[in-house]
Design a protein around this motif. Structure first.
Motif, PDB file in Angstrom:
ATOM      1  N   TRP A 168      19.737 -39.253 -40.128  1.00  0.00           N
ATOM      2  CA  TRP A 168      20.612 -40.048 -40.986  1.00  0.00           C
ATOM      3  C   TRP A 168      21.331 -41.137 -40.204  1.00  0.00           C
ATOM      4  N   ASN A 169      21.370 -42.353 -40.783  1.00  0.00           N
ATOM      5  CA  ASN A 169      22.069 -43.498 -40.202  1.00  0.00           C
ATOM      6  C   ASN A 169      23.015 -44.062 -41.265  1.00  0.00           C
ATOM      7  N   PRO A 170      24.280 -43.590 -41.311  1.00  0.00           N
ATOM      8  CA  PRO A 170      25.188 -44.024 -42.387  1.00  0.00           C
ATOM      9  C   PRO A 170      25.948 -45.296 -42.027  1.00  0.00           C
ATOM     10  N   SER A 171      26.419 -45.987 -43.063  1.00  0.00           N
ATOM     11  CA  SER A 171      27.315 -47.123 -42.895  1.00  0.00           C
ATOM     12  C   SER A 171      28.207 -47.194 -44.121  1.00  0.00           C
TER      13      SER A 171
ATOM     14  N   ASN B 204      31.071 -51.075 -49.861  1.00  0.00           N
ATOM     15  CA  ASN B 204      29.633 -51.126 -49.607  1.00  0.00           C
ATOM     16  C   ASN B 204      29.270 -49.897 -48.776  1.00  0.00           C
ATOM     17  N   PHE B 205      28.505 -49.000 -49.358  1.00  0.00           N
ATOM     18  CA  PHE B 205      28.084 -47.796 -48.662  1.00  0.00           C
ATOM     19  C   PHE B 205      26.560 -47.779 -48.559  1.00  0.00           C
ATOM     20  N   GLY B 206      26.062 -47.364 -47.423  1.00  0.00           N
ATOM     21  CA  GLY B 206      24.624 -47.287 -47.243  1.00  0.00           C
ATOM     22  C   GLY B 206      24.264 -46.161 -46.290  1.00  0.00           C
ATOM     23  N   VAL B 207      23.062 -45.655 -46.442  1.00  0.00           N
ATOM     24  CA  VAL B 207      22.555 -44.655 -45.513  1.00  0.00           C
ATOM     25  C   VAL B 207      21.045 -44.818 -45.429  1.00  0.00           C
ATOM     26  N   ILE B 208      20.527 -44.733 -44.212  1.00  0.00           N
ATOM     27  CA  ILE B 208      19.088 -44.778 -43.979  1.00  0.00           C
ATOM     28  C   ILE B 208      18.666 -43.462 -43.342  1.00  0.00           C
ATOM     29  N   TYR B 209      17.724 -42.808 -43.973  1.00  0.00           N
ATOM     30  CA  TYR B 209      17.131 -41.619 -43.369  1.00  0.00           C
ATOM     31  C   TYR B 209      15.782 -42.028 -42.784  1.00  0.00           C
ATOM     32  N   PHE B 210      15.649 -41.869 -41.472  1.00  0.00           N
ATOM     33  CA  PHE B 210      14.445 -42.320 -40.770  1.00  0.00           C
ATOM     34  C   PHE B 210      13.740 -41.133 -40.123  1.00  0.00           C
ATOM     35  N   ASP B 211      12.489 -40.963 -40.491  1.00  0.00           N
ATOM     36  CA  ASP B 211      11.641 -39.930 -39.900  1.00  0.00           C
ATOM     37  C   ASP B 211      10.231 -40.501 -39.888  1.00  0.00           C
ATOM     38  N   ASN B 212       9.923 -41.267 -38.842  1.00  0.00           N
ATOM     39  CA  ASN B 212       8.670 -42.021 -38.749  1.00  0.00           C
ATOM     40  C   ASN B 212       7.455 -41.163 -39.169  1.00  0.00           C
ATOM     41  N   PRO B 213       6.632 -41.651 -40.130  1.00  0.00           N
ATOM     42  CA  PRO B 213       6.544 -43.007 -40.658  1.00  0.00           C
ATOM     43  C   PRO B 213       7.365 -43.262 -41.939  1.00  0.00           C
ATOM     44  N   TRP B 214       8.248 -42.336 -42.305  1.00  0.00           N
ATOM     45  CA  TRP B 214       8.990 -42.468 -43.547  1.00  0.00           C
ATOM     46  C   TRP B 214      10.358 -43.110 -43.302  1.00  0.00           C
ATOM     47  N   LYS B 215      10.810 -43.911 -44.250  1.00  0.00           N
ATOM     48  CA  LYS B 215      12.168 -44.459 -44.222  1.00  0.00           C
ATOM     49  C   LYS B 215      12.718 -44.462 -45.644  1.00  0.00           C
ATOM     50  N   TRP B 216      13.904 -43.908 -45.797  1.00  0.00           N
ATOM     51  CA  TRP B 216      14.563 -43.834 -47.098  1.00  0.00           C
ATOM     52  C   TRP B 216      15.917 -44.524 -46.985  1.00  0.00           C
ATOM     53  N   ARG B 217      16.076 -45.644 -47.693  1.00  0.00           N
ATOM     54  CA  ARG B 217      17.318 -46.429 -47.632  1.00  0.00           C
ATOM     55  C   ARG B 217      18.021 -46.373 -48.981  1.00  0.00           C
TER      56      ARG B 217
ATOM     57  N   GLU C 245      31.364 -68.456 -58.330  1.00  0.00           N
ATOM     58  CA  GLU C 245      31.676 -68.843 -56.947  1.00  0.00           C
ATOM     59  C   GLU C 245      33.043 -68.287 -56.586  1.00  0.00           C
ATOM     60  N   ALA C 246      33.171 -67.772 -55.362  1.00  0.00           N
ATOM     61  CA  ALA C 246      34.447 -67.211 -54.934  1.00  0.00           C
ATOM     62  C   ALA C 246      34.619 -67.395 -53.435  1.00  0.00           C
ATOM     63  N   LEU C 247      35.828 -67.770 -53.036  1.00  0.00           N
ATOM     64  CA  LEU C 247      36.211 -67.883 -51.627  1.00  0.00           C
ATOM     65  C   LEU C 247      37.392 -66.950 -51.408  1.00  0.00           C
ATOM     66  N   ASN C 248      37.215 -65.965 -50.518  1.00  0.00           N
ATOM     67  CA  ASN C 248      38.219 -64.922 -50.351  1.00  0.00           C
ATOM     68  C   ASN C 248      38.540 -64.674 -48.892  1.00  0.00           C
ATOM     69  N   ILE C 249      39.786 -64.301 -48.630  1.00  0.00           N
ATOM     70  CA  ILE C 249      40.200 -63.735 -47.360  1.00  0.00           C
ATOM     71  C   ILE C 249      40.396 -62.244 -47.596  1.00  0.00           C
ATOM     72  N   GLY C 250      39.724 -61.425 -46.799  1.00  0.00           N
ATOM     73  CA  GLY C 250      39.734 -60.003 -47.083  1.00  0.00           C
ATOM     74  C   GLY C 250      40.184 -59.155 -45.917  1.00  0.00           C
ATOM     75  N   ILE C 251      40.716 -57.990 -46.260  1.00  0.00           N
ATOM     76  CA  ILE C 251      41.047 -56.934 -45.300  1.00  0.00           C
ATOM     77  C   ILE C 251      39.970 -55.877 -45.414  1.00  0.00           C
ATOM     78  N   VAL C 252      39.267 -55.607 -44.328  1.00  0.00           N
ATOM     79  CA  VAL C 252      38.102 -54.734 -44.340  1.00  0.00           C
ATOM     80  C   VAL C 252      38.288 -53.590 -43.357  1.00  0.00           C
ATOM     81  N   TYR C 253      37.854 -52.396 -43.771  1.00  0.00           N
ATOM     82  CA  TYR C 253      37.896 -51.239 -42.895  1.00  0.00           C
ATOM     83  C   TYR C 253      36.542 -50.564 -42.885  1.00  0.00           C
ATOM     84  N   SER C 254      35.980 -50.383 -41.722  1.00  0.00           N
ATOM     85  CA  SER C 254      34.663 -49.758 -41.581  1.00  0.00           C
ATOM     86  C   SER C 254      34.831 -48.241 -41.440  1.00  0.00           C
ATOM     87  N   LEU C 255      34.197 -47.494 -42.340  1.00  0.00           N
ATOM     88  CA  LEU C 255      34.307 -46.032 -42.315  1.00  0.00           C
ATOM     89  C   LEU C 255      33.310 -45.410 -41.352  1.00  0.00           C
ATOM     90  N   PHE C 256      32.151 -46.057 -41.175  1.00  0.00           N
ATOM     91  CA  PHE C 256      31.110 -45.518 -40.297  1.00  0.00           C
ATOM     92  C   PHE C 256      30.693 -46.581 -39.302  1.00  0.00           C
TER      93      PHE C 256
END
Length: 281
Positions: free
Chosen positions: A29-32, A62-75, A270-281
């Motif tokens: 597992w490769n989470p973000s 924005n949450f994502g996870v990649i499960y990698f087990d060559n040759p398979w990839k699940w995103r 269209e949107a222009l924003n200044i944001g406060i971001v926190y990375s969980l992973f």
């Protein structure tokens, strides 16, 4: 419309950079995950040049996870955004209201392209309104309408920089209170709350880092039904994100949507924003 689709596809697929191999992914597992808020505020007191107090915010994740087990990839990827704006004399209005889920399984077979299966789900998060009317008229809600798409085909990927997939797809649209606008067949007497379409789906994605702290992200989805191949649903989402530090970012986002089941006119945001971001992973 055909010229527009060709231009969008052409611009999105012109990329060149070194490949980022799947070997950079660890086995398993490769989470973000990222959560944040975009803010905009202005206030006046005894201001002789006019103006209106305003506050705008957008909560996003924005949450994502990649499960990698060559040759398979699940995103798997989940994006959610909810924003509101308050004008002094008009109260709060919803400005962003989106839920997007995508899950893709691919398998390397030694070709330039890999077979894939994808599931995508799209919906509003909560109630959305048309503010052109007075009073405002509700037009969407959670899974009203909701879009479910399953696709099977082949995908080409150039590391993290670029990927494009093309496949046969089936799309189901569900609705309840707003079925007349999204799922109903006007040629029948009954009010349909479910619509089933088969067709072709193409999805292209670009992630390009052009400075140490700046990234361009592009997502282009095209869908056409077999019974009307001259009509295409288009969603083109573009973001330039500039990272000021570990917690502050500046985002410029442009979204173009052309989907006649929603509107005969091409939609633009269209949107222009200044944001406060926190990375969980």
């Amino acid at each position: 419309m055909k010229k527009l689709i060709f231009i969008l596809a052409f611009l999105t697929t012109i990329v060149s950079a070194q490949d980022v191999a799947d070997s950079l992914l660890k086995q398993g597992w490769n989470p973000s995950g990222v959560v944040g808020v975009n803010l905009s505020q202005i206030a006046f007191k005894d201001w002789t040049q006019g103006g209106t107090n305003a506050l705008a915010y957008t909560l996003f994740s924005n949450f994502g996870v990649i499960y990698f087990d060559n040759p398979w990839k699940w995103r798997t990827y989940l994006k959610a955004a909810y924003g509101r704006t308050k004008l002094e004399d008009q109260g709060y209005r919803t400005t962003d209201n989106e839920l997007y889920f995508e899950s893709i399984v691919t398998r390397k077979i030694g070709w330039a392209v890999d077979p894939y299966f994808a599931l995508t789900i799209r919906s509003a998060i909560t109630k959305g309104f048309d503010y052109k009317s007075d009073p405002a008229v509700q037009i969407v809600d959670l899974f009203d309408p909701g879009y479910f798409t399953e696709a099977l085909g082949f995908q080409y990927a150039h590391g993290e920089l670029f990927s494009s997939r093309l496949g046969v797809a089936i799309q189901q649209t569900i609705a309840d209170k707003f079925a007349a606008s999204y799922t109903d067949d006007p040629e029948t007497a009954e009010l349909e709350k479910f619509k089933f379409d088969t067709g072709i789906e193409s999805v292209s994605e670009v992630k390009y880092n052009f400075y140490d702290n700046m990234t361009y992200l592009s997502f282009l989805r095209l869908f056409s039904r077999f019974n009307s191949l001259d009509v295409w649903d288009v969603r083109w989402d573009n973001t330039i994100a500039a990272k000021v530090n570990n917690y502050i970012t500046v985002n410029f986002n442009v979204v173009l949507v052309h989907e006649i089941s929603q509107s005969r006119r091409t939609q633009f945001k269209e949107a222009l924003n200044i944001g406060i971001v926190y990375s969980l992973f």
